[in-house]
Design an enzyme around this catalytic site. Structure first.
Site, PDB file in Angstrom:
ATOM      1  N   GLU A   1      56.518 -14.518 -24.124  1.00  0.00           N
ATOM      2  CA  GLU A   1      55.251 -13.979 -23.631  1.00  0.00           C
ATOM      3  C   GLU A   1      55.521 -12.769 -22.727  1.00  0.00           C
ATOM      4  O   GLU A   1      56.397 -12.814 -21.864  1.00  0.00           O
ATOM      5  CB  GLU A   1      54.529 -15.073 -22.840  1.00  0.00           C
ATOM      6  CG  GLU A   1      53.236 -14.638 -22.182  1.00  0.00           C
ATOM      7  CD  GLU A   1      52.661 -15.721 -21.278  1.00  0.00           C
ATOM      8  OE1 GLU A   1      51.468 -15.623 -20.948  1.00  0.00           O
ATOM      9  OE2 GLU A   1      53.406 -16.668 -20.910  1.00  0.00           O
TER      10      GLU A   1
ATOM     11  N   LYS B   1      45.896 -14.520 -27.578  1.00  0.00           N
ATOM     12  CA  LYS B   1      45.730 -15.813 -26.917  1.00  0.00           C
ATOM     13  C   LYS B   1      44.243 -16.106 -26.757  1.00  0.00           C
ATOM     14  O   LYS B   1      43.483 -15.284 -26.242  1.00  0.00           O
ATOM     15  CB  LYS B   1      46.424 -15.789 -25.546  1.00  0.00           C
ATOM     16  CG  LYS B   1      46.436 -17.145 -24.842  1.00  0.00           C
ATOM     17  CD  LYS B   1      47.218 -17.071 -23.540  1.00  0.00           C
ATOM     18  CE  LYS B   1      47.317 -18.440 -22.877  1.00  0.00           C
ATOM     19  NZ  LYS B   1      48.040 -18.381 -21.592  1.00  0.00           N
TER      20      LYS B   1
ATOM     21  N   CYS C   1      52.081 -19.801 -24.300  1.00  0.00           N
ATOM     22  CA  CYS C   1      52.260 -20.567 -23.061  1.00  0.00           C
ATOM     23  C   CYS C   1      51.347 -21.781 -22.995  1.00  0.00           C
ATOM     24  O   CYS C   1      51.541 -22.769 -23.679  1.00  0.00           O
ATOM     25  CB  CYS C   1      52.082 -19.632 -21.855  1.00  0.00           C
ATOM     26  SG  CYS C   1      52.755 -20.327 -20.317  1.00  0.00           S
TER      27      CYS C   1
END
Length: 526
Positions: A281, A341, A391
């Site tokens: 990330e 995301k 994440c």
């Protein structure tokens, strides 16, 4: 009147628990019992401790506690569970967010008080239903309390966008109950954990035989389910290189260190070819338009020359005010891929309504991202289809299952890219690895993890860690990985199966109480 008195007497609180409010000692014990759950998760792994901790709470609630007392004890228990399991958030908001230590402690305490409401719901509603439905002890302990505990964890996973970290089922991905993951998911395992805890309580009620039989049966069935192969190999294995750059968090978004970061990752990304090369990330921590003109061209050229495919974290902007925490993909034939995301972190990636004042106290960069689509296509890599998650997203197993269920080409490999350097050298990294392992169990898919400082790892479709890099050091994990296809029951149903069975359990408890009330009415008064 005689019947009413008899029913009330049968359901009256135990004299030792008759008070409507627990004392300070009881509340303290509840906090400590909840906090002990920390040791059931990684890196400790003492998963049986959960049975004991929940058994303590269920004993307090089940032995006739008033609704108010049960609610307060459940709240204190949930507070201890949450603060212990998520205390590492303090590091992010103080060390890197710039919040003073006292305000950081208050913020974590307030979060714990909020999270404790879900424990209060389970215990309080359970005590209320016991009196309302005149439930016998076995129905209350084995049906109502476990279901309410599981439902409270499920609610914690979606209310106000959800924060399901430290859900009880995660502690059991290597334990026998982990065998239920491909069917019921992590929240269904939470219900079974609570049933096991209730069996321990029943040992104190002279019902040792049935309690031990049920406890042993659940563990045996779970162990048996672990032997089932829910998915099958798909296509040819691919070679992977998973990068761990180990960039210090106080340097990652510091302009003075940007050049060094870009040089480090350019070296890692082009040091050797592989079918898939994945970086963490925000491995590239700035927008493409802020990069040197030839930076991304280096990777396109390398991909074309070696046949490698790239996936790496980078923020991508569609305008001055619309930007996403993304994963970019580059293929050897010029393929371009983008994953945005979609489940964002409150306060870190989006600002909840009414809380801008709080985020203004911190210095966390890029704090208001745009959400990606709920269903996004995977990245084709030779015979495999790789679906990224960024994440915190892999905490939401139902969302990953939905993506697999809805995709035209379901992913055969999952890829988590993370940066947990925000949380220092805490339990956050092993806990997150444990969460990723649960996603593999639920979906029957391998999970690749490319992280900034850990845990960079390869997890097979049965939740086993095949290989990993030590935390807090730079490295590359190279291996060959076989993708998997097919559907587990959890992919097909998501949390609906767990919720449906929970509803049936509550219905069964209600009928049990109804039968008990009918028997009381039919019994002649003395």
């Amino acid at each position: 009147m005689i019947l009413r008195r008899r029913t009330q007497a049968a359901n009256a609180p135990d004299p030792s628990l008759r008070g409507t409010r627990p004392g300070l000692a009881s509340l303290t014990l509840a906090v400590l019992a909840g906090a002990s759950s920390l040791f059931s998760f990684e890196p400790f792994g003492w998963w049986p401790l959960q049975f004991v901790a929940l058994a303590w709470l269920f004993y307090q609630v089940g032995m006739g506690s008033s609704t108010r007392r049960a609610t307060l004890l459940g709240w204190a228990f949930g507070f201890g569970w949450s603060v212990a399991g998520m205390h590492w958030l303090y590091i992010a908001i103080t060390r890197f967010g710039g919040l003073p230590a006292a305000l950081g402690a208050i913020a974590i305490a307030l979060l714990g008080l909020y999270m404790g409401l879900f424990g209060a719901f389970a215990a309080g509603v359970g005590a209320w239903l016991r009196r309302r439905w005149a439930l016998p002890v076995p129905a209350f302990l084995l049906l109502v309390l476990p279901v309410l505990w599981g439902v409270s964890e499920w609610m914690r996973g979606w209310v106000f966008t959800g924060f399901p970290w430290a859900a009880s089922g995660y502690a059991h991905n290597t334990a026998p109950l982990g065998g239920f993951a491909p069917i019921l998911g992590v929240y269904g395992i939470g219900v079974l954990v609570a049933v096991c805890a209730s069996c321990l309580v029943m040992l104190t009620q002279r019902q040792r035989g049935p309690a031990l039989a049920l406890f042993g049966m659940l563990l045996a069935v779970g162990f048996g389910l672990r032997q089932i192969a829910w998915t099958h190999p798909a296509g040819q294995p691919i070679t992977v290189r998973l990068l761990q750059g180990d960039i210090a968090q106080d340097e990652k978004f510091n302009a003075a260190h940007l050049s060094d970061i870009l040089v480090r990752y350019r070296g890692l990304l082009t040091s050797a070819p592989a079918d898939l090369i994945a970086a963490p990330e925000t491995a590239v921590p700035v927008f493409p338009q802020q990069l040197p003109p030839d930076y991304l061209a280096t990777f396109r050229d390398y991909a074309a020359r070696t046949g490698s495919y790239y996936l790496f974290g980078i923020p991508l902007a569609d305008s001055d005010t619309v930007y996403a925490n993304s994963v970019a993909g580059i293929g050897p034939q010029g393929q371009a891929y983008r994953y945005d995301k979609q489940h964002l972190v409150p306060f870190g990636e989006f600002i909840p309504i009414g809380f801008r004042w709080f985020t203004n106290l911190m210095q966390i960069p890029l704090g208001d991202f745009t959400r990606g689509a709920a269903v996004q296509a995977p990245f084709p890599v030779k015979d495999q289809f790789v679906l990224p998650n960024v994440c915190y997203e892999d905490v939401f197993g139902d969302e990953i299952a939905r993506n697999l269920r809805a995709a035209q080409h379901p992913a055969t490999l999952l890829l988590n890219v993370s940066n947990l350097a925000w949380y220092g050298e805490s339990v956050a990294i092993p806990q997150h690895l444990q969460i990723s392992r649960m996603r593999s169990l639920e979906t029957g898919r391998p999970m690749l993890r490319a992280t900034n400082n850990g845990a960079t790892a390869i997890i097979d479709g049965r939740g086993n860690v095949q290989d990993s890099i030590p935390f807090y050091r730079q490295g590359v994990l190279a291996a060959k990985v076989q993708g998997m296809a097919g559907n587990t029951p959890y992919i097909v149903c998501g949390n609906l199966l767990f919720l449906g069975l929970s509803a049936l359990a509550l219905l069964g408890a209600w009928f049990s109480g109804r039968a008990r009330r009918a028997a009381a009415r039919a019994t002649p008064a003395a």
